[in-house]
Design a protein around this motif. Structure first.
Motif, PDB file in Angstrom:
ATOM      1  N   ALA A  25       0.834  -1.197   0.000  1.00  0.00           N
ATOM      2  CA  ALA A  25       0.000   0.000   0.000  1.00  0.00           C
ATOM      3  C   ALA A  25       0.871   1.250   0.000  1.00  0.00           C
ATOM      4  CB  ALA A  25      -0.938  -0.008   1.210  1.00  0.00           C
ATOM      5  N   LEU A  26       1.907   1.251   0.810  1.00  0.00           N
ATOM      6  CA  LEU A  26       2.822   2.402   0.855  1.00  0.00           C
ATOM      7  C   LEU A  26       3.613   2.533  -0.439  1.00  0.00           C
ATOM      8  CD1 LEU A  26       4.121   2.031   4.513  1.00  0.00           C
ATOM      9  CD2 LEU A  26       2.628   3.836   3.623  1.00  0.00           C
ATOM     10  N   TRP A  32      -5.190  -0.190   1.204  1.00  0.00           N
ATOM     11  CA  TRP A  32      -5.253  -1.506   1.833  1.00  0.00           C
ATOM     12  C   TRP A  32      -6.466  -1.547   2.747  1.00  0.00           C
ATOM     13  CZ3 TRP A  32      -2.197  -2.330   6.869  1.00  0.00           C
ATOM     14  CH2 TRP A  32      -2.463  -3.582   7.408  1.00  0.00           C
ATOM     15  N   TYR A  33      -7.241  -2.613   2.623  1.00  0.00           N
ATOM     16  CA  TYR A  33      -8.409  -2.837   3.468  1.00  0.00           C
ATOM     17  C   TYR A  33      -8.135  -4.082   4.318  1.00  0.00           C
ATOM     18  CZ  TYR A  33     -10.377   0.485   0.249  1.00  0.00           C
ATOM     19  OH  TYR A  33     -10.596   1.614  -0.492  1.00  0.00           O
ATOM     20  N   PRO A  34      -7.722  -3.887   5.575  1.00  0.00           N
ATOM     21  CA  PRO A  34      -7.417  -5.040   6.441  1.00  0.00           C
ATOM     22  C   PRO A  34      -8.664  -5.910   6.649  1.00  0.00           C
ATOM     23  CG  PRO A  34      -6.544  -3.011   7.386  1.00  0.00           C
ATOM     24  CD  PRO A  34      -7.454  -2.624   6.254  1.00  0.00           C
ATOM     25  N   VAL A  35      -8.589  -7.139   6.189  1.00  0.00           N
ATOM     26  CA  VAL A  35      -9.737  -8.033   6.210  1.00  0.00           C
ATOM     27  C   VAL A  35     -10.250  -8.267   7.634  1.00  0.00           C
ATOM     28  CG1 VAL A  35     -10.430 -10.428   5.738  1.00  0.00           C
ATOM     29  CG2 VAL A  35      -9.220  -9.113   3.994  1.00  0.00           C
ATOM     30  N   ASP A  36      -9.369  -8.460   8.599  1.00  0.00           N
ATOM     31  CA  ASP A  36      -9.839  -8.728   9.961  1.00  0.00           C
ATOM     32  C   ASP A  36     -10.698  -7.589  10.501  1.00  0.00           C
ATOM     33  OD1 ASP A  36      -8.710 -11.236  10.069  1.00  0.00           O
ATOM     34  OD2 ASP A  36      -6.952 -10.609  11.225  1.00  0.00           O
ATOM     35  N   ASP A  37     -10.389  -6.355  10.123  1.00  0.00           N
ATOM     36  CA  ASP A  37     -11.204  -5.222  10.566  1.00  0.00           C
ATOM     37  C   ASP A  37     -12.616  -5.275   9.980  1.00  0.00           C
ATOM     38  OD1 ASP A  37      -9.103  -4.202  12.034  1.00  0.00           O
ATOM     39  OD2 ASP A  37      -8.555  -2.694  10.546  1.00  0.00           O
ATOM     40  N   LEU A  38     -12.762  -5.940   8.851  1.00  0.00           N
ATOM     41  CA  LEU A  38     -14.054  -6.046   8.185  1.00  0.00           C
ATOM     42  C   LEU A  38     -14.852  -7.267   8.645  1.00  0.00           C
ATOM     43  CD1 LEU A  38     -12.672  -5.177   4.663  1.00  0.00           C
ATOM     44  CD2 LEU A  38     -14.030  -3.669   6.125  1.00  0.00           C
ATOM     45  N   LEU A  39     -14.198  -8.216   9.309  1.00  0.00           N
ATOM     46  CA  LEU A  39     -14.844  -9.475   9.687  1.00  0.00           C
ATOM     47  C   LEU A  39     -15.181  -9.596  11.161  1.00  0.00           C
ATOM     48  CD1 LEU A  39     -12.724 -12.091   7.682  1.00  0.00           C
ATOM     49  CD2 LEU A  39     -14.637 -10.689   6.929  1.00  0.00           C
ATOM     50  N   TRP A  40     -14.504  -8.806  11.998  1.00  0.00           N
ATOM     51  CA  TRP A  40     -14.675  -8.956  13.442  1.00  0.00           C
ATOM     52  C   TRP A  40     -15.106  -7.648  14.079  1.00  0.00           C
ATOM     53  CZ3 TRP A  40     -14.795 -13.721  15.082  1.00  0.00           C
ATOM     54  CH2 TRP A  40     -14.099 -14.699  14.373  1.00  0.00           C
ATOM     55  N   ARG A  62     -14.224  -1.157  -6.557  1.00  0.00           N
ATOM     56  CA  ARG A  62     -13.304  -0.042  -6.742  1.00  0.00           C
ATOM     57  C   ARG A  62     -12.188  -0.451  -7.698  1.00  0.00           C
ATOM     58  NH1 ARG A  62     -13.269   1.344  -0.281  1.00  0.00           N
ATOM     59  NH2 ARG A  62     -15.468   1.883  -0.241  1.00  0.00           N
ATOM     60  N   GLU A  63     -11.517   0.542  -8.227  1.00  0.00           N
ATOM     61  CA  GLU A  63     -10.437   0.271  -9.177  1.00  0.00           C
ATOM     62  C   GLU A  63      -9.110  -0.047  -8.508  1.00  0.00           C
ATOM     63  OE1 GLU A  63     -10.511  -0.237 -12.484  1.00  0.00           O
ATOM     64  OE2 GLU A  63     -12.670  -0.194 -12.097  1.00  0.00           O
ATOM     65  N   ARG A  64      -8.982   0.301  -7.223  1.00  0.00           N
ATOM     66  CA  ARG A  64      -7.695   0.107  -6.551  1.00  0.00           C
ATOM     67  C   ARG A  64      -7.939  -0.404  -5.136  1.00  0.00           C
ATOM     68  NH1 ARG A  64      -3.400   2.878  -8.228  1.00  0.00           N
ATOM     69  NH2 ARG A  64      -2.932   3.855  -6.244  1.00  0.00           N
ATOM     70  N   TRP A  65      -7.347  -1.556  -4.823  1.00  0.00           N
ATOM     71  CA  TRP A  65      -7.480  -2.120  -3.484  1.00  0.00           C
ATOM     72  C   TRP A  65      -6.446  -3.215  -3.256  1.00  0.00           C
ATOM     73  CZ3 TRP A  65      -8.456  -7.219  -4.315  1.00  0.00           C
ATOM     74  CH2 TRP A  65      -9.222  -7.574  -5.431  1.00  0.00           C
TER      75      TRP A  65
END
Length: 175
Positions: A25-26, A32-40, A62-65
């Motif tokens: 991401a940097l 960057w979409y941290p998956v754990d933040d989206l699941l828990w 989205r076009e960028r992830w």
């Protein structure tokens, strides 16, 4: 190769998915979409799979992830949109040592991980322990990555069998 803009990072727990996602991401300027933040949710309450899927669909439109994992119920979503899958296909010893070291650090520091959740001694010693999960799911995750790599109908998959091989690839990316 042009710099990818829709990246799925896959591997067993402890392989370094989140660390790599943050670095890419940097380096690439891709969110960057941290998956754990989206699941828990707080208190280790798992988000219903239908809601997980909806969240992933919104991101993957989205076009960028960059996503640092893909799980049951929605794995097909990022695979259908990714322009690159990076598989961290390390030997069990490497990923398990990393996972054990990270788990011990989190236990000793009380580090928050996702949405205020923390690993506890009870969670580490339970049947649902992330360490137990690694031991029981390692082979399945490796087979899945290798099947994706062999499937010409899916997105391109780069498999890295050592951290050094990943470092060599990273050295060739634009800065």
């Amino acid at each position: 190769m042009n710099a990818p803009s829709r990246i799925l990072i896959y591997g067993v727990h402890g392989s370094g998915k989140s660390t790599l996602a943050e670095l890419l991401a940097l380096r690439l300027g891709v969110p960057w979409y941290p998956v754990d933040d989206l699941l828990w949710e707080p208190g280790w309450v798992e988000v219903p799979v239908a809601v997980q899927r909806s969240r992933m669909e919104a991101i993957c439109r989205r076009e960028r992830w960059i996503l640092d994992g893909a799980y049951h119920g929605w794995r097909d979503v990022p695979l259908g949109r990714a322009d690159l899958v990076i598989g961290l296909d390390y030997p069990r010893g490497i990923s398990f040592r990393r996972l054990a070291r990270r788990t011990m650090r989190r236990l000793s520091t009380g580090e928050q991980i996702c949405n205020g959740n923390r690993e506890t001694l009870g969670s580490v010693l339970s049947g649902d322990s992330i360490l137990v999960w690694h031991l029981t799911q390692y082979g399945r995750e490796r087979r899945r990555m290798r099947a994706w790599h062999a499937d010409p109908s899916g997105p391109p998959v780069l498999l890295f069998d050592t951290p050094a091989a990943l470092d060599r690839w990273l050295a060739g990316l634009p800065r």
